[in-house]
Design an enzyme around this catalytic site. Structure first.
Site, PDB file in Angstrom:
ATOM      1  N   ASP A  13      18.311 -10.172  39.997  1.00  0.00           N
ATOM      2  CA  ASP A  13      19.740 -10.140  40.246  1.00  0.00           C
ATOM      3  C   ASP A  13      19.926 -10.229  41.749  1.00  0.00           C
ATOM      4  O   ASP A  13      19.004  -9.950  42.533  1.00  0.00           O
ATOM      5  CB  ASP A  13      20.364  -8.867  39.684  1.00  0.00           C
ATOM      6  CG  ASP A  13      21.851  -9.027  39.397  1.00  0.00           C
ATOM      7  OD1 ASP A  13      22.475  -9.957  39.965  1.00  0.00           O
ATOM      8  OD2 ASP A  13      22.392  -8.232  38.621  1.00  0.00           O
ATOM      9  N   TRP A  14      21.103 -10.612  42.179  1.00  0.00           N
ATOM     10  CA  TRP A  14      21.343 -10.893  43.594  1.00  0.00           C
ATOM     11  C   TRP A  14      21.232  -9.600  44.429  1.00  0.00           C
ATOM     12  O   TRP A  14      22.110  -8.753  44.389  1.00  0.00           O
ATOM     13  CB  TRP A  14      22.708 -11.536  43.760  1.00  0.00           C
ATOM     14  CG  TRP A  14      22.697 -13.041  43.765  1.00  0.00           C
ATOM     15  CD1 TRP A  14      23.282 -13.845  44.697  1.00  0.00           C
ATOM     16  CD2 TRP A  14      22.097 -13.923  42.821  1.00  0.00           C
ATOM     17  NE1 TRP A  14      23.078 -15.175  44.389  1.00  0.00           N
ATOM     18  CE2 TRP A  14      22.345 -15.254  43.237  1.00  0.00           C
ATOM     19  CE3 TRP A  14      21.340 -13.741  41.663  1.00  0.00           C
ATOM     20  CZ2 TRP A  14      21.875 -16.372  42.552  1.00  0.00           C
ATOM     21  CZ3 TRP A  14      20.867 -14.854  40.972  1.00  0.00           C
ATOM     22  CH2 TRP A  14      21.137 -16.145  41.418  1.00  0.00           C
TER      23      TRP A  14
END
Length: 761
Positions: free
Chosen positions: A232-233
């Protein structure tokens, strides 16, 4: 394309760069070797493709995206219970990805709805892993049929937004397997997504991005996932450790520190070049696959996608209350439309999934089109403030009195349904509650249309109104869908994919949410969602699977392929469904099973099948289900595997988890072969629960009972004596009756263990 040969030609720096994003949305390219960049875009209910894919990720870029069809959010589409419709939605989004040059769509979200407070619940399907997994698989199959990859997310236990970057989800092994992993396992095995996105949070103390057991042992080795794993970012804390664990690609980029650390780890031997090569290979497979499968850019009919968004919205909406058949409206002479959401619909939640809609239907306008000359009154009714505004309420009451029917459109303030933070409660605002009560008092024929992505509490006002339609976060076509349902152009067919509690404190995670000291205990275990409410015998506002229709359906003629069957053979179930009303409609047949004889605690019932069927008035169709061994199994942490057990099961056919129409009893014969785990400290109960152990204990019991002096101990039967001591260690019991034994207890125990383990071999 020989990927291994390309990897052999790459430098260490090129490999390290490929394992870290080059920008907010792209992977690195290596022009000299013909390696193109791979472009990603947020989903899952539409394509949120950034205008500038090379920009550095920042909060201001989130709203700068190309126009795209905004479909209803996951919490809405889950209520369709329609595999084909989810596939069509995926196909449409896949086409729009092609036009916008997107290789990987970041979605769907497949996390469980553990608490109704989770700020991102609108992006997730259900509280049930079976339903969620199958819907996610259908969506992925649709997207990937167009040559675009899907990244299933967030793996795993991202069930709250509160402290999502630091909180550790503390989940026991059985709960993790049966609830949280099962949803992903079903989706992965049924759709083979190109990518899996790991979550921000920790799982049992280890960041998911650094969890080797989760990403490699379970995901890759056990389930056979062969795509690439993306973070995930901002979920990566240590790039070297995350790559060892299985994260192939860190996003977003560029990340100079991560790049330097990977090079350093290779040079000092902390990370093998093989591990780096394996990650590069997974990424390159997706890069070249995306370019090879998209033969040409397709032209799309954006209007047809808008129509599809309307169709999905109409089948997502759930009619929750319809007293005195107030709906559908039949040629009303006047209508009071109350509520800001009627003219400014709340079509999606906030955060990374926000889509720039290509079109937008307005409920008010669509109602006017169908009203056929009826007089229309309108008042805004509320603002997004909590405080009660008497003036606005008085104006709404005034038009409600003068109309034949009042339609109250309500939406939560936008900040209550937004990624990165959770809701504080599940209530409408104080003003909105007072608005409903005041309007309903003035106008008995009042229908509330709720335009929100998660359950809201209704106990303060639901008895005051005649109708409730849950329109969810309905996407850009929801306005017409609402109007069509209100006027009976479409028969509502949505069924709830999550339970609506009466109040927040009833919900399973209430005591343990949100956790403390950066830990949240999943104390409810496997009893999440309807499993919890059933076990507690607790009243709910609306149960899982619930929804009304403008027609009626009858189930009959339930049959099974065998009353007694081996688990490996599975079971086929058939039944007849008839539309007994006067209007064509769609029904969702739900199949639950109940294990009546399990050794470990099991839910009262669990969903194991569902079918959506379209029936004309008077029409009957025969529906069939096929249950497999896994459907009857549960995960046993002692054996670290899924097992079945001999015994009785009930096959239940229902219209919801609380409305079971047909029940059929069957007997399962287990073929599970389990290793013996009996030891010196095992209890009598554990010996009796083991097939071979029970035989040995029964033999020993007869031998003891045949000794004349044993009658001095008790005049009860041997069954009663052994049952009375079943929670006592066997060795302790033997010592208590040592005077009645032919040998000393330790010798007997040694022989018993030798016999039971030897016979297992």
């Amino acid at each position: 394309m020989d990927i291994n040969e390309i990897i052999n030609q790459m430098t260490i720096k090129e490999k390290a760069a490929l394992c870290i994003g080059a920008s907010a949305w792209c992977t690195a390219s290596v022009r000299r070797l013909g390696i193109p960049q791979m472009v990603m875009a947020d989903g899952p209910h539409g394509v949120r493709r950034a205008e500038n894919i090379d920009e550095v990720h920042n909060i201001y870029s989130l709203r700068k995206s190309l126009p795209s069809t905004c479909f209803p959010t996951a919490s809405a589409v889950a209520c369709t219970w329609d595999i084909q419709l989810l596939t069509e939605m995926g196909e449409a989004i896949g086409k729009e990805c092609i036009v916008q040059g997107v290789d990987i769509l970041l979605g769907p979200g497949n996390n469980m709805k553990r608490t109704p407070l989770c700020g991102r619940n609108f992006e997730y399907f259900s509280e049930d892993p079976y339903l969620s997994g199958d819907l996610a698989a259908a969506f992925i199959n649709g997207v990937q049929s167009k040559g675009v990859g899907a990244a299933l997310k967030h793996f795993i236990a991202n069930n709250q937004e509160y402290k999502r970057y630091t909180t550790s989800a503390e989940i026991d092994e059985r709960t993790l397997r049966e609830i949280y992993l099962t949803a992903f396992e079903r989706a992965i095995k049924k759709s083979k997504p190109w990518a899996i996105m790991c979550s921000y949070n920790k799982l049992n103390g280890i960041y998911c991005s650094e969890n080797h057991e989760l990403l490699t042992e379970i995901l890759r080795e056990e389930w056979g996932f062969d795509g690439f794993i993306i973070s995930d970012w901002g979920a990566v804390h240590d790039r070297t450790e995350s790559l060892k664990a299985g994260v192939d690609l860190e996003m977003p980029g560029p990340q100079k520190k991560s790049f330097k650390n990977l090079i350093k780890a290779i040079n000092n031997g902390e990370l093998t070049e093989k591990a780096l090569n394996d990650a590069v290979k997974c990424i390159l497979k997706a890069v070249f696959k995306s370019k090879e499968e998209k033969k040409s850019v397709e032209d799309i009919d954006i209007n047809s996608h808008h129509e599809l968004a309307r169709k999905i919205a109409s089948e997502s909406m759930v009619l929750l209350k319809n007293n005195e058949n107030i709906l559908p409206m039949t040629k009303p002479k006047s209508i009071a439309i109350i509520g800001k959401a009627a003219k400014t619909p709340h079509i999606q939640g906030g955060g990374s999934s926000e889509v720039n809609p290509s079109n937008l239907d307005i409920p008010y306008e669509e109602i006017v089109k169908l009203a056929e000359g009826a007089k229309i009154f309108y008042e805004e009714g509320y603002t997004m403030k909590e405080e009660i505004n008497p003036v606005m309420i008085d104006k709404a009451v005034s038009i409600a009195k003068d109309a034949e029917i009042a339609l109250v459109f309500l939406a939560l303030p936008s900040h209550k349904e937004f990624e990165s933070y959770d809701r504080e409660d599940i209530k409408l605002t104080k003003h909105q509650i007072q608005l409903i009560k005041s309007v309903a008092l003035a106008q008995p024929k009042t229908v509330v249309i709720l335009n929100t992505g998660s359950p809201v509490s209704m106990k303060e006002w639901i008895d005051d109104v005649q109708g409730v339609l849950y329109s969810w976060l309905m996407g850009q076509g929801g306005g017409k869908a609402v109007a069509d349902i209100l006027f009976g152009k479409i028969n509502p067919s949505g069924r709830l994919a999550e339970t609506f509690p009466i109040k927040l404190s009833d919900s399973p995670a209430y005591i343990n949410y949100p956790g403390e000291n950066n830990k949240v205990i999943y104390g409810e275990g496997i009893f999440m969602g309807y499993r919890y409410y059933d076990k507690k015998e607790m009243e709910v506002q609306f149960p899982f699977g619930y929804g009304l229709s403008y027609t009626t359906f009858k189930y009959s003629n339930l049959k099974v392929s065998s009353d007694e069957f081996k688990d490996v053979d599975g079971l086929t179930i058939t039944l007849d469904v008839k539309n007994t009303g006067k209007m064509a409609g769609k029904d969702i047949i739900q199949l639950y099973i109940s294990d009546k004889e399990a050794r470990l605690a099991r839910p009262i019932k669990e969903l194991k099948g569902f079918k959506k069927v379209d029936l004309k008035p008077g029409e009957t169709k025969t529906i069939s289900f096929k249950l497999e061994e896994r459907d009857f199994a549960y995960y046993h942490p002692k054996y670290k595997r899924w097992i079945t057990e001999d015994g009785e099961f009930e096959i239940m056919i229902g219209k919801s988890s609380r409305d079971i129409s047909l029940i059929k009893k069957v007997r399962l014969i287990s073929t599970t072969q389990l290793p013996c785990t009996l030891d010196y400290n095992s209890t009598v109960r554990e010996w009796l629960e083991d097939k071979k152990g029970k035989e040995i204990i029964e033999s020993l019991s007869k031998e003891i009972m045949n000794r004349k002096d044993f009658m001095r101990l008790s005049s009860d039967s041997n069954v009663d004596i052994w049952k009375a001591a079943q929670d006592t260690q066997l060795i302790f019991l033997l010592k208590q009756i040592s005077w009645a034994l032919p040998l000393v207890p330790d010798i007997i125990m040694s022989r018993l263990l030798s016999k039971v383990h030897g016979e297992r071999k």
